[in-house]
Design an enzyme around this catalytic site. Structure first.
Site, PDB file in Angstrom:
ATOM      1  N   VAL A  78       0.866  -1.192   0.000  1.00 43.98           N
ATOM      2  CA  VAL A  78       0.000   0.000   0.000  1.00 43.98           C
ATOM      3  C   VAL A  78       0.897   1.236   0.000  1.00 43.98           C
ATOM      4  O   VAL A  78       1.659   1.453   0.947  1.00 43.98           O
ATOM      5  CB  VAL A  78      -0.955  -0.002   1.217  1.00 43.98           C
ATOM      6  CG1 VAL A  78      -1.705   1.318   1.304  1.00 43.98           C
ATOM      7  CG2 VAL A  78      -1.952  -1.161   1.109  1.00 43.98           C
ATOM      8  N   GLN A 127       7.291  -4.925  -3.678  1.00 43.57           N
ATOM      9  CA  GLN A 127       6.385  -4.763  -4.836  1.00 43.57           C
ATOM     10  C   GLN A 127       6.961  -3.748  -5.806  1.00 43.57           C
ATOM     11  O   GLN A 127       7.422  -2.680  -5.404  1.00 43.57           O
ATOM     12  CB  GLN A 127       5.013  -4.284  -4.353  1.00 43.57           C
ATOM     13  CG  GLN A 127       4.030  -3.972  -5.470  1.00 43.57           C
ATOM     14  CD  GLN A 127       3.993  -2.494  -5.836  1.00 43.57           C
ATOM     15  OE1 GLN A 127       4.195  -1.642  -4.973  1.00 43.57           O
ATOM     16  NE2 GLN A 127       3.754  -2.183  -7.095  1.00 43.57           N
ATOM     17  N   TYR A 129       6.257  -1.617  -9.534  1.00 40.44           N
ATOM     18  CA  TYR A 129       5.411  -1.237 -10.673  1.00 40.44           C
ATOM     19  C   TYR A 129       6.265  -1.239 -11.934  1.00 40.44           C
ATOM     20  O   TYR A 129       7.485  -1.054 -11.870  1.00 40.44           O
ATOM     21  CB  TYR A 129       4.885   0.195 -10.477  1.00 40.44           C
ATOM     22  CG  TYR A 129       3.679   0.305  -9.579  1.00 40.44           C
ATOM     23  CD1 TYR A 129       2.504  -0.374  -9.858  1.00 40.44           C
ATOM     24  CD2 TYR A 129       3.708   1.136  -8.459  1.00 40.44           C
ATOM     25  CE1 TYR A 129       1.390  -0.250  -9.042  1.00 40.44           C
ATOM     26  CE2 TYR A 129       2.600   1.275  -7.636  1.00 40.44           C
ATOM     27  CZ  TYR A 129       1.446   0.582  -7.933  1.00 40.44           C
ATOM     28  OH  TYR A 129       0.349   0.711  -7.135  1.00 40.44           O
ATOM     29  N   HIS A 275      -6.969  -4.471  -7.432  1.00 39.94           N
ATOM     30  CA  HIS A 275      -6.318  -3.324  -6.809  1.00 39.94           C
ATOM     31  C   HIS A 275      -7.266  -2.668  -5.790  1.00 39.94           C
ATOM     32  O   HIS A 275      -7.286  -1.463  -5.610  1.00 39.94           O
ATOM     33  CB  HIS A 275      -5.911  -2.306  -7.885  1.00 39.94           C
ATOM     34  CG  HIS A 275      -4.597  -1.616  -7.618  1.00 39.94           C
ATOM     35  ND1 HIS A 275      -3.439  -1.963  -8.252  1.00 39.94           N
ATOM     36  CD2 HIS A 275      -4.270  -0.598  -6.793  1.00 39.94           C
ATOM     37  CE1 HIS A 275      -2.460  -1.171  -7.839  1.00 39.94           C
ATOM     38  NE2 HIS A 275      -2.937  -0.341  -6.942  1.00 39.94           N
ATOM     39  N   ARG A 278      -9.599   0.124  -7.227  1.00 42.17           N
ATOM     40  CA  ARG A 278      -9.003   1.453  -7.438  1.00 42.17           C
ATOM     41  C   ARG A 278      -8.577   1.670  -8.878  1.00 42.17           C
ATOM     42  O   ARG A 278      -8.053   2.722  -9.218  1.00 42.17           O
ATOM     43  CB  ARG A 278      -7.790   1.634  -6.527  1.00 42.17           C
ATOM     44  CG  ARG A 278      -8.158   1.652  -5.065  1.00 42.17           C
ATOM     45  CD  ARG A 278      -6.945   1.504  -4.194  1.00 42.17           C
ATOM     46  NE  ARG A 278      -6.092   2.674  -4.171  1.00 42.17           N
ATOM     47  CZ  ARG A 278      -6.342   3.773  -3.477  1.00 42.17           C
ATOM     48  NH1 ARG A 278      -7.436   3.854  -2.755  1.00 42.17           N
ATOM     49  NH2 ARG A 278      -5.498   4.785  -3.489  1.00 42.17           N
ATOM     50  N   ILE A 309     -11.159  -8.183   1.512  1.00 43.37           N
ATOM     51  CA  ILE A 309     -11.043  -9.050   2.699  1.00 43.37           C
ATOM     52  C   ILE A 309     -10.970  -8.175   3.951  1.00 43.37           C
ATOM     53  O   ILE A 309     -10.083  -7.331   4.084  1.00 43.37           O
ATOM     54  CB  ILE A 309      -9.791  -9.945   2.586  1.00 43.37           C
ATOM     55  CG1 ILE A 309      -9.928 -10.844   1.357  1.00 43.37           C
ATOM     56  CG2 ILE A 309      -9.605 -10.769   3.860  1.00 43.37           C
ATOM     57  CD1 ILE A 309      -8.671 -11.571   0.973  1.00 43.37           C
TER      58      ILE A 309
END
Ligand SMILES: Cc1cc2nc3c(=O)[nH]c(=O)nc-3n(C[C@H](O)[C@H](O)[C@H](O)COP(=O)(O)O)c2cc1C
Length: 384
Positions: A78, A127, A129, A275, A278, A309
């Site tokens: 996040v 993570q 991108y 996502h 989003r 979740i």
């Protein structure tokens, strides 16, 4: 305020955070239909109650990419988590670590890789991108490797950013955004002191290190916005493989054909995810997208799932629909914003307890026992 669920944390976070931050985490794309469906579709799935099976010995432990997880849950990446508590990524990572589950650091975290990874015992997940600036990607992968990160979560559902109406209204972006954020902070003195002042620097830690200069919220909208790459294709993933030899998970899969391509490519896992509603509003909820994907690739690749979740029952539902492990996004950030790392630790204990109740009453003694047999009339419920 009494806290007994992620929804309680959401309310508590709304009180504590300046509105631009609350709405950034709480909001979705366009009219937020997919965001709502993620939660509603999951909660509608009926669990099948079974009784009198001696459920005194339960195990929530599971194996994933040579790691042992105390329960089948990981924290999703996040962006800007560090704005929700003082050095928020470190606090959330420590809570996940103590619980024995993985924490995933976003590309656009406040705290850089080098600050978070050494704060925890187990290897962090990182993570990435796909960005036009391939130099940044290579640099980030090298740094993640040097810091001992175990798993790369490669997010592919953001070749362009989705439109988030709430951000324009809340002061996250839009006219006079900086002034509006400043004014909102003045009316939230607990946050302003604890995070706004003592939680500095509010850089995009990983990007500042690469650019060699401080960055901030304006760069989140500017540098990052200009750097998303709509030309991304499977070829780019081949390129990444050259720089990453650990487990690679492709995040943002909603279609069985893409899941099969991920298997063909040789990925170790996928995250069935929209996502958190989003990106493309109107796409299927993860709960609905998951069963056909599991039919197509279960056993060939590890299936992770997120989006919607909010509690331990939802985790059991996702596993019964075919996921091997679940990921939590907003739920942990609400807890972090409301009560810091302690809030995240408490949320994870709540999820553990809720999973135990659900497993006891569906007759599942281990994670492997959680199958479609734990659900009632699956086809009918999902067809509605
Ligand atoms: C405020 C916010 C920021 C996010 N930033 C990232 C990110 O940097 N990288 C990423 O892969 N996903 C990001 N996501 C998506 C989450 O990883 C996850 O897929 C989503 O939150 C799951 O839905 P849920 O919040 O309903 O659990 C973000 C989500 C939110 C709410």
């Amino acid at each position: 305020m009494i806290i007994s669920s992620a929804n309680d944390y959401r309310e508590a976070a709304q009180r504590r955070l300046p509105p631009f931050l609350f709405h950034y985490i709480d909001g979705g794309a366009y009219a937020e239909y997919t965001l709502k469906r993620n939660v509603e579709d999951l909660s509608k799935i009926a669990l099948r109650q079974r009784v009198l099976n001696d459920m005194s010995q339960l195990s929530l432990e599971t194996q994933l990419f040579d790691e042992t997880l105390s329960m089948p849950v990981a924290l999703s990446p996040v962006g800007l988590t560090g704005m929700y508590a003082r050095r928020g990524e470190v606090q959330a990572a420590v809570a996940a670590d103590k619980k024995g589950i993985p924490f995933t650091l976003s590309t656009v975290s406040v705290c850089p890789i080098e600050e978070v990874a050494p704060a925890i015992q187990r290897p962090m997940w990182f993570q990435l991108y796909v960005l036009r600036d391939r130099g940044f990607m290579k640099n980030a992968l090298e740094r993640a490797k040097a810091a001992g990160c175990s798993t790369l979560v490669f997010t592919v559902d953001m070749p362009v950013p989705g439109a988030r109406y709430r951000d324009a209204h809340s002061g996250m972006s839009g006219p006079n955004a900086a002034m509006r954020r400043y004014m909102q902070s003045c009316f939230h003195p607990h946050w302003a002191w604890n995070v706004g002042l003592l939680g500095r620097p509010h850089d995009l830690g990983n990007i500042s290190k690469y650019l060699g200069k401080p960055t901030g919220l304006e760069d989140y909208i500017g540098w990052l916005g200009n750097n998303f790459d709509p030309s991304i294709s499977w070829k780019d993933l081949e390129w990444i493989r050259e720089f990453w030899d650990g487990p690679m998970v492709i995040k943002g899969i909603l279609d069985p054909e893409d899941a099969k391509d991920a298997v063909r490519f040789g990925a170790d896992g996928i995250v069935v995810s929209n996502h958190g509603g989003r990106q493309l509003d109107g796409v299927l909820s993860s709960a609905r997208a998951l069963p056909p994907i599991a039919d197509a690739v279960k056993g060939d690749i590890k299936i992770l799932a997120d989006s919607g979740i909010r509690n331990g029952l939802d985790v059991v539902r996702m596993l019964a629909l075919g996921a091997d492990t679940c990921m939590l996004g907003r739920a942990f950030v609400y807890a972090l914003g409301a009560a810091g790392g302690e809030g995240v630790a408490n949320l994870l204990e709540l999820i553990d307890k809720e999973m135990r109740v659900a497993m006891t009453l569906t007759g599942a003694k281990t994670i492997a026992d959680i199958t479609a047999d734990c659900l009632v009339n699956l086809d009918k419920v999902l067809a509605e």
